[in-house]
Design an enzyme around this catalytic site. Structure first.
Site, PDB file in Angstrom:
ATOM      1  N   HIS A  71      22.910  23.843  25.484  1.00  0.00           N
ATOM      2  CA  HIS A  71      24.103  23.007  25.657  1.00  0.00           C
ATOM      3  C   HIS A  71      25.312  23.790  26.173  1.00  0.00           C
ATOM      4  O   HIS A  71      26.452  23.404  25.916  1.00  0.00           O
ATOM      5  CB  HIS A  71      24.460  22.293  24.353  1.00  0.00           C
ATOM      6  CG  HIS A  71      23.274  21.624  23.708  1.00  0.00           C
ATOM      7  ND1 HIS A  71      22.581  20.608  24.321  1.00  0.00           N
ATOM      8  CD2 HIS A  71      22.638  21.860  22.543  1.00  0.00           C
ATOM      9  CE1 HIS A  71      21.589  20.228  23.539  1.00  0.00           C
ATOM     10  NE2 HIS A  71      21.582  20.982  22.462  1.00  0.00           N
ATOM     11  N   ARG A 103      27.436  17.464  22.146  1.00  0.00           N
ATOM     12  CA  ARG A 103      27.690  16.043  22.396  1.00  0.00           C
ATOM     13  C   ARG A 103      28.593  15.768  23.593  1.00  0.00           C
ATOM     14  O   ARG A 103      28.863  14.612  23.904  1.00  0.00           O
ATOM     15  CB  ARG A 103      28.277  15.405  21.129  1.00  0.00           C
ATOM     16  CG  ARG A 103      27.214  15.124  20.108  1.00  0.00           C
ATOM     17  CD  ARG A 103      27.792  14.762  18.771  1.00  0.00           C
ATOM     18  NE  ARG A 103      28.476  13.468  18.779  1.00  0.00           N
ATOM     19  CZ  ARG A 103      29.117  12.978  17.731  1.00  0.00           C
ATOM     20  NH1 ARG A 103      29.176  13.657  16.619  1.00  0.00           N
ATOM     21  NH2 ARG A 103      29.692  11.809  17.804  1.00  0.00           N
ATOM     22  N   PRO A 152      34.685  21.325  14.556  1.00  0.00           N
ATOM     23  CA  PRO A 152      35.581  22.276  13.912  1.00  0.00           C
ATOM     24  C   PRO A 152      36.927  21.679  13.558  1.00  0.00           C
ATOM     25  O   PRO A 152      37.495  20.897  14.311  1.00  0.00           O
ATOM     26  CB  PRO A 152      35.740  23.376  14.950  1.00  0.00           C
ATOM     27  CG  PRO A 152      35.255  22.831  16.221  1.00  0.00           C
ATOM     28  CD  PRO A 152      34.622  21.520  15.997  1.00  0.00           C
ATOM     29  N   GLU A 153      37.419  22.091  12.404  1.00  0.00           N
ATOM     30  CA  GLU A 153      38.788  21.801  12.001  1.00  0.00           C
ATOM     31  C   GLU A 153      39.552  23.117  12.086  1.00  0.00           C
ATOM     32  O   GLU A 153      39.025  24.105  12.579  1.00  0.00           O
ATOM     33  CB  GLU A 153      38.796  21.217  10.581  1.00  0.00           C
ATOM     34  CG  GLU A 153      37.896  19.987  10.461  1.00  0.00           C
ATOM     35  CD  GLU A 153      37.867  19.372   9.075  1.00  0.00           C
ATOM     36  OE1 GLU A 153      38.887  19.426   8.380  1.00  0.00           O
ATOM     37  OE2 GLU A 153      36.824  18.835   8.689  1.00  0.00           O
TER      38      GLU A 153
END
Length: 277
Positions: free
Chosen positions: A92, A112, A2-3
């Site tokens: 996750h 990740r 995300p930005e």
DNA sequence: CGGTTACCCTGGATGC
DNA sequence: TGCATCCAGGGTAACC
């Protein structure tokens, strides 16, 4: 992933499910994400506290608790929150916050595991959010501020835009989209832009970031908001993810390249509209 | 000091 | 199908 627009969307969702509510329990499944705080202390400090306010600085999320502590979450590439009414663990999921609202379960998920979660007091919070890490927000940076930040560096303009101390909240997608909008080549040296170009770039940044917020951000592969909904700004991308597609302005095929100083991140631009001179 | 590089992780896509 | 390789929207420490 995300930005700023995606984090802003995330924060708006979190407010709906957490703000003003009491945290009943916290469970950290993956302590690897915790920054300088033990699982036990993180869980115990948050449990029982009321969530006073949720906001963001650039791409970082701040969950402010009654009593002075705050959790600062950096989603980085693949982090995000997911609210649910049942206790089923999403894929996750790394941290579970149980609150006393209808969405009892708020999960922090991170494929990740690059995300980071810190627990800070007021002094540490101020340090974390200081100019050491964050420049003016991309939503409202002024041309004067941008010009000042660019004057001192000869790095490629795109590298400067990705530097959070120059402007806070821009990442790879919005850097490419803003530079296209302003018709500036990504490898131009930051300190060689004219005053007019800086003003134009500044307007492009603010306009695109605000538009992207209104469209709930960009969903390319795995960004979804707190309620599992996709954003739609990808439909408005002019260069990012459009390699070989015709430029919307001049039909020249969009180029995807790797330029120096960007850690291998790809750069998309129109070689005709964004000249290097 | 400014600028560059390696690296932290995992999983999906791509290529053979 | 299986396996290797590459790629991903971020950020920071260590280096030159």
């Amino acid at each position: 992933m995300p930005e700023l627009p995606e984090v802003e969307t995330m924060v708006r969702g979190l407010r709906m499910v957490m703000e003003g509510r009491r945290i009943q329990s916290v469970r950290v499944f993956d302590p690897f994400l915790l920054e300088k705080v033990s699982r036990r202390r993180f869980e115990q400090t948050l449990t029982g506290k009321r969530v006073r306010r949720i906001w963001r600085k650039g791409k970082w999320v701040v969950i402010e608790l009654a009593g002075g502590f705050s959790a600062v979450i950096q989603p980085r590439m693949t982090g995000g929150f997911r609210a649910s009414m049942d206790g089923n663990r999403p894929a996750h999921s790394r941290i579970l916050f149980r609150v006393d609202g209808p969405h009892h379960h708020v999960w922090f998920c991170d494929t990740r595991r690059l995300g980071r979660v810190a627990l800070v007091d007021e002094v540490e919070l101020a340090a974390k959010l200081s100019a050491d890490h964050h420049g003016p927000e991309a939503t409202d940076i002024t041309a004067t501020e941008l010009a000042a930040a660019l004057a001192g560096t000869k790095r490629p303009i795109k590298a400067a835009l990705l530097d959070q101390r120059v402007v806070s909240g821009i990442g790879n997608i919005y850097a490419d989209e803003s530079l296209f909008d302003a018709r500036i080549h990504p490898e131009r040296r930051a300190n060689q832009l004219t005053a007019a170009e800086v003003r134009k770039l500044c307007r492009s940044i603010r306009r695109i970031i605000r538009l992207a917020i209104s469209m709930q951000g960009t969903t390319m592969r795995n960004y979804f908001n707190v309620f599992g909904e996709a954003g739609s700004f990808q439909d408005r991308h002019r260069v990012y993810g459009r390699k070989d597609d015709p430029c919307v302005r001049c039909k020249t095929p969009i180029v995807r390249a790797n330029i120096d100083g960007l850690l291998g991140r790809s750069t998309h631009y129109c070689p005709t509209c964004q000249r290097h001179e």
